[in-house]
Design a protein around this motif. Structure first.
Motif, mmCIF file in Angstrom:
data_model
loop_
_atom_site.group_PDB
_atom_site.id
_atom_site.type_symbol
_atom_site.label_atom_id
_atom_site.label_comp_id
_atom_site.label_asym_id
_atom_site.label_seq_id
_atom_site.Cartn_x
_atom_site.Cartn_y
_atom_site.Cartn_z
ATOM 1 N N SER A 5 0.825 -1.208 0.000
ATOM 2 C CA SER A 5 0.000 0.000 0.000
ATOM 3 C C SER A 5 0.859 1.258 0.000
ATOM 4 O O SER A 5 0.515 2.261 -0.642
ATOM 5 N N GLY A 37 -10.196 1.716 -8.895
ATOM 6 C CA GLY A 37 -10.678 1.634 -7.521
ATOM 7 C C GLY A 37 -9.546 1.771 -6.513
ATOM 8 O O GLY A 37 -9.690 2.451 -5.482
ATOM 9 N N THR A 38 -8.423 1.133 -6.795
ATOM 10 C CA THR A 38 -7.253 1.239 -5.906
ATOM 11 C C THR A 38 -6.753 2.679 -5.852
ATOM 12 O O THR A 38 -6.446 3.204 -4.778
ATOM 13 N N HIS A 40 -8.461 5.411 -6.409
ATOM 14 C CA HIS A 40 -9.435 6.212 -5.651
ATOM 15 C C HIS A 40 -9.200 6.083 -4.150
ATOM 16 O O HIS A 40 -9.216 7.078 -3.414
ATOM 17 N N ARG A 41 -8.982 4.859 -3.678
ATOM 18 C CA ARG A 41 -8.765 4.652 -2.237
ATOM 19 C C ARG A 41 -7.487 5.334 -1.775
ATOM 20 O O ARG A 41 -7.453 5.982 -0.710
ATOM 21 N N ARG A 44 -7.995 9.145 -1.644
ATOM 22 C CA ARG A 44 -8.786 9.597 -0.502
ATOM 23 C C ARG A 44 -7.893 9.797 0.728
ATOM 24 O O ARG A 44 -8.029 10.782 1.450
ATOM 25 N N THR A 45 -6.998 8.863 0.953
ATOM 26 C CA THR A 45 -6.087 8.978 2.093
ATOM 27 C C THR A 45 -5.118 10.144 1.899
ATOM 28 O O THR A 45 -4.883 10.941 2.820
#
Length: 248
Positions: A5, A37-38, A40-41, A44-45
């Motif tokens: 990550s 999708g990855t 986007h996540r 956001r962080t």
């Protein structure tokens, strides 16, 4: 052992940087190879921490949270560069500088002065346009031609001295020559009677900074240019090795 990550978040930040600090989601995906999708996540962080911001046109840009980190990192790089710049002074007898490209400007981040009474001085933190400096030519020669053209079109390439290159085709030819020979010269283009020779600092194959020596034109011209460039390249290569991350 890497953390996936974290690596992916850094890939997103590097993708934004490589697009000039701002990119669409599709451009980030094309650069990183990550699913939407990855991304986007991760965004956001990064948005929540201030390392990325979203513009009104829904493009993403590097955020203000990076400024503090960048300023601290830049000052540390200046500290790490000191022994290597000192070697350049010992080799040439002239003032040695470290510079980076920030936006459309060259910024001097470290310097070791010549021991001679008559010497050149570029204040650390000083910002100059790249077209009239050897360090600027080295840094832009390491970028795609389209990126260099965009910088020159935004800055207008103003004439600093009668020797400044202000013609875009001539400057692009100069950058090609710099890339081929591995060093750049400023022959009184930023300041009359001051000459400078600069070499790239590499992180792998990327040019991340430039190191140079500058002095009165007569003293620089009296040195063997190719021999000086080769010596400076070896020092800059060692410095680049120190900056490069260890990859497992």
């Amino acid at each position: 052992m890497s953390v996936q990550s974290v690596e992916r978040a850094l890939d997103v930040l590097e993708a934004l940087a490589e697009h000039g600090g701002e990119a669409a989601l599709s451009e980030i995906a094309a650069r990183t190879g990550l699913p939407y999708g990855t991304i986007h996540r991760l965004l956001r962080t990064l948005l929540a921490r201030g390392y990325v911001r979203q513009e009104s046109d829904r493009r993403y840009a590097l955020g203000g949270g990076l400024v503090r980190l960048g300023g601290i990192a830049e000052s540390m790089v200046g500290v790490w560069a000191q022994p290597y710049l000192a070697k350049m002074v010992e080799l040439s007898g002239e003032t040695a500088n470290l510079a980076v490209l920030e936006g459309d400007f060259i910024v001097y981040v470290a310097q070791v002065p010549s021991p001679r009474r008559l010497r050149m001085f570029a204040e650390v933190g000083r910002r100059v346009l790249p077209h009239s400096t050897a360090v600027g030519k080295v840094l832009l020669a390491g970028r795609p031609a389209a990126e260099a053209v965009a910088v020159f079109e935004r800055t207008g390439m103003p004439r600093r001295t009668p020797n400044t290159i202000t013609d875009l085709p001539a400057m692009l030819a100069e950058l090609g020559a710099v890339k081929d020979r591995g060093y750049a010269m400023d022959l009184g283009e930023e300041e009359l009677d001051v000459h400078c020779l600069a070499v790239p600092v590499l992180d792998g194959e990327r040019v991340v900074a430039a190191m140079s020596v500058s002095g009165p034109a007569g003293r620089i011209d009296a040195l063997d240019r190719d021999e000086l460039a080769e010596g400076l390249r070896k020092i800059a290569l060692d410095f680049g090795d120190e900056l490069s991350p260890v990859r497992n």
